[in-house]
Write a protein that holds these residues in place. Structure first.
Motif: not given
Length: 162
Positions: A31-33, A154-156
């Motif tokens: 989902d982040h991608l 880079q995900r939080p």
């Protein structure tokens, strides 16, 4: 890893982007991608390390087996009775459906009791089972691996390499 070549699951030279302990974590990574406009059509989530889990739901007794057989036979008999009742003479469809229901119950009870008697003592419990994955691997085409790794880093909440 060999290329996955099964229809919609085909990827050219898939590479591992990460291994996750549960499906929700793998889904969150993909989902982040997607949020970062990564071409997620080139991603697979693969359940690995499969195991079979069986949950025992209760003890089997002759009465319980007969009741379960009656219930499944009733559904089958009702279905067949309704199908035949569609072609029955006007006014006789109710008796056709009820006859199908009754015969289905009798058939279900007899068949389930015969099956239970054949395995008597070897399996006196009922259960449900499922095959589950213990790990979920996110695969991506080899040409997109570096970009995917960069975006996931880079995900939080992810540790930053210095």
């Amino acid at each position: 890893m060999a290329p996955v070549t099964h229809g919609p699951f085909a990827l050219d030279f898939p590479q591992s982007l990460g291994v996750f302990d549960d499906y929700a974590a793998a889904q969150a990574a993909v989902d982040h991608l997607a949020d970062e406009e990564f071409p997620v059509k080139n991603v697979l989530i693969v359940g690995t390390d499969l195991k079979q889990v069986e949950r025992v739901t209760g003890r089997l007794t002759t009465g319980r087996v007969a009741l379960m057989g009656a219930a499944s036979g009733a559904w089958l008999g009702l279905f067949i009775g309704l199908l035949i009742g569609l072609f029955a003479e006007q006014g006789s469809w109710v008796s056709t459906v009820l006859t199908g229901l009754g015969l289905g119950v009798v058939f279900g009870v007899v068949w389930s009791l015969l099956g239970y008697a054949a395995t008597r003592g070897q399996r006196d419990f009922s259960s449900v089972s499922s095959v589950v994955a213990t790990k979920y691997e996110v695969l991506v085409e080899h040409k997109l691996l570096a970009r995917g790794q960069e975006l996931l880093a880079q995900r939080p909440g992810q540790p930053v390499d210095l």
